[in-house]
Design an enzyme around this catalytic site. Structure first.
Site, PDB file in Angstrom:
ATOM      1  N   HIS A   3       0.757  -0.947   0.321  1.00 33.24           N
ATOM      2  CA  HIS A   3       0.045   0.043   0.356  1.00 33.24           C
ATOM      3  C   HIS A   3       0.764   0.936   0.317  1.00 33.24           C
ATOM      4  CE1 HIS A   3      -2.917  -2.961   1.205  1.00 33.24           C
ATOM      5  NE2 HIS A   3      -4.050  -1.609   0.307  1.00 33.24           N
TER       6      HIS A   3
ATOM      7  N   GLU B 269     -12.098 -10.003  -4.818  1.00 36.10           N
ATOM      8  CA  GLU B 269     -10.877  -9.938  -4.459  1.00 36.10           C
ATOM      9  C   GLU B 269     -10.110 -11.377  -3.901  1.00 36.10           C
ATOM     10  OE1 GLU B 269      -9.278  -5.534  -2.882  1.00 36.10           O
ATOM     11  OE2 GLU B 269     -11.300  -6.292  -2.229  1.00 36.10           O
TER      12      GLU B 269
ATOM     13  N   ASP C 107      -4.926  -7.722  -4.043  1.00 38.06           N
ATOM     14  CA  ASP C 107      -5.499  -8.821  -3.807  1.00 38.06           C
ATOM     15  C   ASP C 107      -5.871 -10.331  -3.704  1.00 38.06           C
ATOM     16  OD1 ASP C 107      -5.165  -7.695  -0.854  1.00 38.06           O
ATOM     17  OD2 ASP C 107      -6.327  -6.761  -1.744  1.00 38.06           O
TER      18      ASP C 107
ATOM     19  N   CYS D 102      -9.136  -2.563 -11.104  1.00 34.59           N
ATOM     20  CA  CYS D 102      -8.492  -1.062 -10.790  1.00 34.59           C
ATOM     21  C   CYS D 102      -7.438  -2.208 -10.271  1.00 34.59           C
ATOM     22  CB  CYS D 102      -9.131  -0.562  -9.592  1.00 34.59           C
ATOM     23  SG  CYS D 102     -10.346  -1.648  -8.501  1.00 34.59           S
TER      24      CYS D 102
HETATM   25  C1  PEP Z   1      -6.758  -4.579  -5.216  1.00 37.32           C
HETATM   26  O1  PEP Z   1      -6.687  -5.093  -4.216  1.00 37.32           O
HETATM   27  O2  PEP Z   1      -6.711  -4.512  -6.822  1.00 37.32           O
HETATM   28  C2  PEP Z   1      -7.317  -3.208  -5.015  1.00 37.32           C
HETATM   29  C3  PEP Z   1      -7.180  -2.437  -5.869  1.00 37.32           C
HETATM   30  O3  PEP Z   1      -7.344  -2.898  -3.516  1.00 37.32           O
HETATM   31  P1  PEP Z   1      -5.914  -1.900  -2.965  1.00 37.32           P
HETATM   32  O4  PEP Z   1      -4.622  -2.507  -3.393  1.00 37.32           O
HETATM   33  O5  PEP Z   1      -6.524  -1.462  -2.159  1.00 37.32           O
HETATM   34  O6  PEP Z   1      -6.173  -3.091  -1.605  1.00 37.32           O
HETATM   35 MG    MG Z   2      -7.257  -5.034  -2.552  1.00 37.14          MG
END
Ligand code: PEP
Ligand code: MG
Length: 754
Positions: free
Chosen positions: A368, A610, A634, A681
């Protein structure tokens, strides 16, 4: 060499102080020091080895070994006992050194008569710059006090060795001991971009400039006032922290407070000062001790406690003499933050005007901190393993977040080449800007939607300049992470309204709070979990603490009164979780519609994909949702059972593996059949080659970091999707580890710009 009480090191330190204060040749002083140590510790031998260029340890001074071996005896790092002590940065205490498997006999020294050996690394700024050894004829084991005494003396030697005089006199100027030379480190790109700035060490380092104090009473006063300042700051932290889960978080803060007042810890510090050390040296000594203990303890709970003590030592150092603490929120020059690793919230703590780049010893692209950095447009180079050892506070650094290169203290030629790269990058950015107003249509006429991922108001402010179709993922947790307290409903409402206002009718998808895992909130301290990524996070917290989810949904519904609202839930593992969350939302919509301000005109509710389990409930889920968004970061983590934050395994599986592509195709096919809008995304949406494969799998809606939009758009405009579809479909059946090469060849043969 009988046990040393507190007075013996005190006496030795006093004598060493006299030697240090005397004028004269540095090497002579080093000779005098080893003689003093040998006498004081009743050892027949005391020798000092220093680290030279090429990772060689050279004998610089000795009392007891043949003088002719000075500057002649050399050992490589890891070679012999001395090399072993240096390589492991740990003391060695042996009653019969010669029977040790690592023993390397050097006949020129005449050391065959000596059996017992005690050696300790000489450390400076966390780096080993030499080794200090005492030896005795008899076979004896040195006491703990003796080990500690030698470690203390090693600090004095470190001070002497690093003195300018010594550096000049001995040409002791290699990269290990004197970090002034240019240095180049290769890592991995975690966030793209090029930047220059001055190093700021994220974890403060205790610098000991003087080891022996001038006046013990005064020094004790310095220590005590720093301790009081530390204690009151920790107490303040405790009262100021408005905790959401008070019971759980309290435990942690209370433990911290307890340590700050811990009598044993304070006594150790005071004792060290009483022997004649400066406060800095005393803190360092006690910290080294804690670290040595930490290495031996395997129990995670105890290790955690010890790491709190380690952290407290750093904090105490910062409180010395009201030392000006670096105010992360108000930096005064362009800064490159250097850290072992850090959480996304810590990154957000830095002054954004001057934060130019980040270098991490660890870190992965889908962690993150990397995601947030990309959102901020801050380049990050990660997995620079030994960066902490090569960099000094304030070093000038160039960060090439395109090729994963870091240049420490660069020379003129490197700076010039870097400036040229920066120029080229600007040209590329200008080219992407020129594409901005072109419609997102593939070469064979298929309309696509290219969106950005956002989470902070700054992303929204820049939205009109980007030419994006909308915001495909608004990570609401970032707003929670930048605060020291839980944002109130009104504050949340204001933020979501601003986002909707700025988007001016273009679509935006809010995601409800996705915290936990590696996204920690300072006020939501939860108990440490064995597997936080698979633990209490995201919608699981929301469903267990419905008040939290409800307040967020209320803010979203209020913000969207009279207009359209799209939102989705993260980490949904089964349909029932989605239904439960949606029921809370429906109540909020109902509640709002009874109020004067009213409800949104339309609410679209979706989920992230996810967690793999939900893919086997897709048929049910697709009857309930208005849209789906694939969170490939994820999904990949759980699909391959590969921790997204662990650099050791981050390259083990490829995002372009046929199995993952097959899974993604399955999702796309089901959504198409059910006529449910689908987007993606995760990080792969923003990488041209991966996005090209996704086009072939049927994905038409992408959401990515703003930084990558131009590149993906360039790819899209040059792609013939019809041809891609049949090619990628065939690849899904492959049994290869990855189909990256095949996709690259296809792009080349079909002039797709990736
Ligand atoms: C993902 O898991 O791909 C996602 C977009 O969420 P994050 O990266 O914020 O966990
Ligand atoms: Mg995620």
């Amino acid at each position: 060499m009988s046990g040393l009480g507190i007075s013996a090191p005190r006496l030795l330190l006093r004598k060493l102080h006299q030697v240090m204060a005397a004028h004269g040749d540095a090497e002579q002083r080093l000779n005098e020091i080893v003689r003093l140590i040998a006498n004081n510790m009743i050892a027949e031998v005391c020798s000092c080895y220093l680290r030279r260029a090429g990772d060689v340890l050279e004998l610089y001074a000795t009392e007891g070994l043949k003088k002719s071996s000075i500057h002649q005896t050399r050992l490589r790092l890891g070679e012999g006992l001395v090399g072993d002590i240096a390589a492991r940065a740990r003391p060695l205490n042996l009653s019969d050194a010669q029977s040790h498997p690592q023993f390397a006999y050097r006949p020129e020294t005449g050391e065959e008569e000596y059996h017992s050996l005690l050696g300790t690394p000489i450390l400076r700024g966390g780096r080993v710059i030499g080794v200090l050894v005492v030896q005795n004829r008899t076979r004896r084991t040195y006491t703990e006090e003796e080990v500690e005494a030698l470690q203390t003396v090693a600090m004095v030697v470190a001070e002497l060795v690093s003195s300018e005089q010594m550096v000049a006199a001995t040409e002791f100027s290699d990269t290990a001991g004197n970090a002034t030379l240019p240095h180049h480190v290769t890592g991995r790109v975690l966030a793209e971009g090029l930047a220059a700035g001055y190093a700021l060490l994220h974890e403060p380092r205790i610098e000991v400039l003087h080891t022996i104090s001038e006046d013990r009473a005064q020094e004790l006063e310095r220590l005590n006032s720093a301790v009081s300042a530390l204690q009151s700051s920790v107490d303040k932290l405790l009262t100021a922290t408005n905790t959401l889960f008070s019971d759980e978080s309290k435990d942690i803060f209370e433990a911290y407070k307890m340590f700050a007042h811990d009598k044993g810890w304070l006594k150790k510090l005071q004792d060290a000062v009483k022997t004649g050390l400066t406060t800095e040296a005393a803190i360092k000594r006690v910290q080294d001790d804690t670290r040595a203990r930490m290495k031996e303890i395997t129990d995670p709970y105890l290790r955690e406690r010890l790491s709190e003590l380690d952290d407290l030592a750093n904090r105490l150092y910062l409180h010395l003499d009201g030392r000006k603490q670096i105010d992360r929120r108000n930096l005064d020059k362009d800064t490159v933050v250097v850290a072992r690793n850090m959480g996304a919230a810590e990154l957000l703590d830095y002054d954004r005007r001057h934060l130019k780049a980040v270098i991490l010893a660890e870190g992965t692209r889908s962690s993150h901190v990397a995601i947030v950095a990309r959102a901020l447009g801050v380049p990050v180079v990660g997995q620079c393993k030994d960066i902490g050892e090569s960099v000094e506070q304030g070093d000038f650094i160039l960060v090439d977040g395109e090729h994963g290169q870091v240049f420490l203290r660069p020379g003129d030629d490197v700076q010039e080449a870097f400036a040229r790269s920066q120029g080229q990058r600007e040209l590329r950015q200008a080219k992407y800007a020129a594409l901005r107003d072109k419609p997102n249509i593939s070469k064979d006429g298929i309309k696509l939607s290219l969106n950005i991922n956002a989470g902070l108001l700054i992303d929204v402010d820049h939205f009109p300049e980007l030419g994006a179709d909308g915001i495909g993922l608004f990570r609401t947790e970032l707003q929670f992470m930048v605060r020291s307290q839980m944002p109130k409903i009104d504050e949340q409402t204001e933020l979501y309204s601003k986002v909707l206002d700025n988007l001016n009718g273009k679509p935006v998808i809010f995601r409800t709070l996705d915290v936990g895992g590696d996204k920690l909130l300072p006020y939501l301290k939860t108990k440490a979990e064995e597997n936080p990524a698979m633990g209490w996070r995201a919608i699981r917290i929301g469903l267990d603490r419905p008040a939290l989810l409800r307040s967020q949904l209320r803010a979203m519904v209020r913000a969207a009164a009279g207009r359209e609202l799209s939102l989705m839930f993260p980490m949904i593992a089964e349909v029932s979780e989605f239904l439960e969350a949606k029921a809370i939302l429906n109540k909020e919509i109902e509640r709002a519609s009874k109020k004067d301000s009213g409800a949104p005109t339309k609410v679209r509710v979706g989920t992230m994909i996810e967690v793999p389990s939900i893919i086997w409930q897709l048929d049910h889920l697709l009857r309930e949702v208005d849209f789906i968004s694939v969170g490939s970061n994820d999904l990949m983590q759980f699909f391959f059972a590969v921790d997204r934050g662990n650099p050791k395994i981050s390259d083990r599986y490829d995002t372009l593996s046929p199995t993952l592509l097959t899974l993604l195709r399955e999702i796309a096919n089901k959504c198409a059949k059910a006529d449910i809008p689908l987007s993606i995304c995760g990080d792969i949406a923003g990488r041209p080659l991966e996005a090209m494969a996704l086009l072939g799998l049927g994905y038409r809606n992408f959401s990515m970091s703003a930084e990558t939009l131009g590149r993906v758009k360039e790819m899209v405009l040059s792609a013939d999707i019809g041809k891609l579809e049949s090619f990628v479909n065939k690849l899904c059946g492959a049994r290869d580890h990855s189909v990256r090469d095949q996709l690259r060849a296809f792009a080349r043969d079909h002039s797709i710009i990736v």
